[in-house]
Design a protein around this motif. Structure first.
Motif, mmCIF file in Angstrom:
data_model
loop_
_atom_site.group_PDB
_atom_site.id
_atom_site.type_symbol
_atom_site.label_atom_id
_atom_site.label_comp_id
_atom_site.label_asym_id
_atom_site.label_seq_id
_atom_site.Cartn_x
_atom_site.Cartn_y
_atom_site.Cartn_z
ATOM 1 N N VAL A 116 0.835 -1.214 0.000
ATOM 2 C CA VAL A 116 0.000 0.000 0.000
ATOM 3 C C VAL A 116 0.865 1.258 0.000
ATOM 4 O O VAL A 116 0.431 2.334 0.419
ATOM 5 N N SER A 117 2.084 1.119 -0.479
ATOM 6 C CA SER A 117 3.012 2.256 -0.528
ATOM 7 C C SER A 117 2.471 3.367 -1.416
ATOM 8 O O SER A 117 1.637 3.144 -2.287
ATOM 9 N N ILE A 159 -8.359 1.028 0.944
ATOM 10 C CA ILE A 159 -7.627 2.255 0.598
ATOM 11 C C ILE A 159 -7.740 2.600 -0.884
ATOM 12 O O ILE A 159 -7.827 3.767 -1.259
ATOM 13 N N GLY A 160 -7.734 1.589 -1.746
ATOM 14 C CA GLY A 160 -7.821 1.832 -3.178
ATOM 15 C C GLY A 160 -6.460 2.005 -3.833
ATOM 16 O O GLY A 160 -5.421 2.010 -3.163
ATOM 17 N N PRO A 161 -6.427 2.158 -5.161
ATOM 18 C CA PRO A 161 -5.162 2.277 -5.896
ATOM 19 C C PRO A 161 -4.560 3.675 -5.803
ATOM 20 O O PRO A 161 -5.217 4.628 -5.388
ATOM 21 N N ARG A 162 -3.301 3.771 -6.206
ATOM 22 C CA ARG A 162 -2.644 5.069 -6.296
ATOM 23 C C ARG A 162 -3.333 5.938 -7.343
ATOM 24 O O ARG A 162 -3.890 5.425 -8.321
ATOM 25 N N LYS A 163 -3.284 7.237 -7.128
ATOM 26 C CA LYS A 163 -3.898 8.188 -8.057
ATOM 27 C C LYS A 163 -3.263 8.048 -9.440
ATOM 28 O O LYS A 163 -2.032 8.077 -9.578
ATOM 29 N N GLY A 164 -4.097 7.876 -10.446
ATOM 30 C CA GLY A 164 -3.621 7.796 -11.820
ATOM 31 C C GLY A 164 -3.126 6.433 -12.261
ATOM 32 O O GLY A 164 -2.715 6.254 -13.408
ATOM 33 N N ARG A 165 -3.176 5.456 -11.368
ATOM 34 C CA ARG A 165 -2.667 4.120 -11.721
ATOM 35 C C ARG A 165 -3.547 3.458 -12.790
ATOM 36 O O ARG A 165 -3.046 2.835 -13.721
ATOM 37 N N VAL A 206 -10.481 -11.485 7.591
ATOM 38 C CA VAL A 206 -11.629 -10.878 8.276
ATOM 39 C C VAL A 206 -11.162 -9.999 9.436
ATOM 40 O O VAL A 206 -11.625 -8.856 9.580
ATOM 41 N N SER A 207 -10.267 -10.514 10.261
ATOM 42 C CA SER A 207 -9.803 -9.725 11.414
ATOM 43 C C SER A 207 -9.051 -8.484 10.953
ATOM 44 O O SER A 207 -9.244 -7.389 11.505
ATOM 45 N N SER A 208 -8.217 -8.609 9.924
ATOM 46 C CA SER A 208 -7.474 -7.452 9.407
ATOM 47 C C SER A 208 -8.425 -6.422 8.816
ATOM 48 O O SER A 208 -8.270 -5.217 9.036
ATOM 49 N N TYR A 209 -9.416 -6.917 8.059
ATOM 50 C CA TYR A 209 -10.365 -5.985 7.434
ATOM 51 C C TYR A 209 -11.124 -5.193 8.495
ATOM 52 O O TYR A 209 -11.283 -3.971 8.374
ATOM 53 N N ILE A 210 -11.569 -5.872 9.546
ATOM 54 C CA ILE A 210 -12.312 -5.183 10.614
ATOM 55 C C ILE A 210 -11.438 -4.131 11.287
ATOM 56 O O ILE A 210 -11.855 -2.984 11.483
ATOM 57 N N VAL A 211 -10.211 -4.517 11.636
ATOM 58 C CA VAL A 211 -9.297 -3.584 12.309
ATOM 59 C C VAL A 211 -8.966 -2.409 11.392
ATOM 60 O O VAL A 211 -8.982 -1.247 11.808
ATOM 61 N N LEU A 212 -8.643 -2.703 10.135
ATOM 62 C CA LEU A 212 -8.316 -1.647 9.168
ATOM 63 C C LEU A 212 -9.503 -0.712 8.951
ATOM 64 O O LEU A 212 -9.328 0.519 8.868
ATOM 65 N N PHE A 213 -10.693 -1.259 8.864
ATOM 66 C CA PHE A 213 -11.898 -0.456 8.651
ATOM 67 C C PHE A 213 -12.119 0.503 9.819
ATOM 68 O O PHE A 213 -12.400 1.695 9.621
ATOM 69 N N ILE A 214 -11.955 -0.005 11.038
ATOM 70 C CA ILE A 214 -12.140 0.838 12.233
ATOM 71 C C ILE A 214 -11.087 1.932 12.292
ATOM 72 O O ILE A 214 -11.391 3.108 12.532
ATOM 73 N N ILE A 215 -9.825 1.547 12.078
ATOM 74 C CA ILE A 215 -8.743 2.544 12.101
ATOM 75 C C ILE A 215 -8.978 3.611 11.039
ATOM 76 O O ILE A 215 -8.785 4.811 11.285
ATOM 77 N N ASN A 216 -9.395 3.164 9.852
ATOM 78 C CA ASN A 216 -9.615 4.099 8.746
ATOM 79 C C ASN A 216 -10.704 5.116 9.065
ATOM 80 O O ASN A 216 -10.655 6.254 8.594
#
Length: 399
Positions: A108-109, A176-182, A356-366
């Motif tokens: 996700v750089s 998060i989605g892709p980089r702008k213009g990718r 599932v656990s990563s998605y939940i944690v990432l969604f909350i943090i986001n």
């Protein structure tokens, strides 16, 4: 009396030798920290290099501390070891933890902020990864249930480490989605690597670190049998990396009439991930096939993910997810002592839990602290926005 003394001396020697082996393996694995940093720094654009380096430094520091304070106890219970120093056993296990987040952060750089990544590192190193270890290598809270996957053979973590980190990466990319213009007007815009020497250096540092990664996972070296097992494991590890590099070198030439060094190196890394599950239980020729298939999978997976508009600047999904799965399956295909169903069950349980656990944690943090840098920062580069220090300031001044 002499026999007792001789036994005590031999026991002490084994203890010291195995402790030294664990510490040496720890050092080799820690070499993968700058390996990831250099690889990612070379693959991103110059305006994001400092941010990548800072992220890798943060991951090593925060993930290691969280594993010391919380993660190790969830994975294994109390500190302890009979065959070596408990502290050496801890350090060896600690060396692995940051790799799961390194896999995720690299993919996700160029569009993610450091603070939310730090929050996710805390969650991954403190809870998510330790629970996966608990299910497989550790005290196993799933024992006695239909979810018990302790029968899966995964020497050094094709699934436990590489797939876990890659499932977290897939969850992150979806949020998060892709980089702008990718991806624009249905076409894939090529964003070239900024520093090929750094990419090459990083890949070879990872390759060398893998000898500690896999070899150290044998667990001991003080007997003839263990020494042979360590040597075989390291030999097989290297062979798979060679096969992955060679097959991708051929594929890039016959497909494009060019030699793409970034793809060749990712082919080698794919081979190394693939052999990580079974380097200790296959013969000396099986890694040629396992590593070659790993390289082929990388070669075709990279454009496949791009067609799905899953933007992964370093090819981490192709290397770590695809080959984490393949390597775990390969154990049963090349050694009849292991059950294919047990390997598949382990892959599935870890996949569901990690994603599932990563998605939940990432969604909350986001929701609390958005991962995505704003559009202006992404265009300007994260070095200036996140770090205030540009890796190549003279390049910018020349325009």
């Amino acid at each position: 009396m002499l026999k007792i003394l001789k036994g005590d001396i031999m026991g002490d020697m084994s203890y010291v030798l195995d402790t030294f082996f664990a510490l040496f393996s720890f050092v080799l694995i820690i070499m993968m920290v700058p390996g990831f940093a250099m690889l990612e720094a070379g693959l991103v654009r110059t305006k994001n290099v400092t941010a990548v380096l800072t992220t890798n430094t943060m991951i090593y520091a925060v993930a290691s501390m969280m594993f010391l304070l919380i993660g190790y106890h969830i994975a294994f219970g109390a500190f302890g070891s009979d065959s070596m120093s408990a502290w050496a056993a801890f350090l060896f296990q600690m060396a692995f933890v940051g790799k799961t987040v390194n896999i995720m952060s690299g993919g996700v750089s160029e569009r993610t902020r450091l603070i939310p990544l730090t929050f996710f590192t805390i969650a991954m190193a403190g809870v998510i990864y330790p629970l996966v270890v608990n299910f497989t290598w550790g005290s196993n809270i799933l024992s006695g249930t239909f979810l018990d996957i302790s029968a899966m053979h995964d020497l050094a973590g094709s699934t436990v480490i590489h797939s876990t980190g890659a499932w977290a990466l897939l969850a992150a990319i979806l949020i998060i989605g892709p980089r702008k213009g990718r991806y624009k007007n249905g076409k894939i815009r090529v964003i070239p690597a900024s520093n090929i020497p750094l990419v090459t250096l990083g890949a070879f540092m990872l390759w060398i670190g893998w000898f500690g990664f896999n070899g150290g996972s044998v667990g001991a070296i003080s007997s003839k049998e263990n020494a042979d097992a360590v040597a075989l494991t390291i030999m097989n590890t290297n062979t798979a990396g060679l096969a992955g590099a060679i097959i991708v070198m051929a594929l890039t030439y016959f497909t494009y009439k060019k030699f793409d060094i970034t793809m060749i190196l990712n082919g080698a890394l794919g081979g190394l991930v693939a052999i990580t599950a079974g380097a200790d239980v296959v013969g000396i020729y099986a890694p040629i096939i396992i590593g070659a298939i790993g390289g082929i999978l990388v070669f075709y997976a990279v454009p496949f993910f791009d067609k799905l508009k899953i933007d992964d600047p370093v090819g981490a999904l192709s290397v770590h997810l695809v080959n984490g799965i393949w390597g775990t399956i390969a154990v049963a295909l090349f050694n009849s002592e292991y059950s294919l169903m047990a390997q598949l069950k382990g892959i599935l349980v870890v996949a569901v839990f990690a994603f599932v656990s990563s998605y939940i944690v990432l969604f909350i943090i986001n929701k609390i602290s958005p991962f995505r840098a704003d559009e202006e920062a992404e265009i300007e580069g994260l070095d200036a926005e996140e770090c205030g220090i540009e890796a190549y300031p003279e390049f910018k001044k020349s325009f």
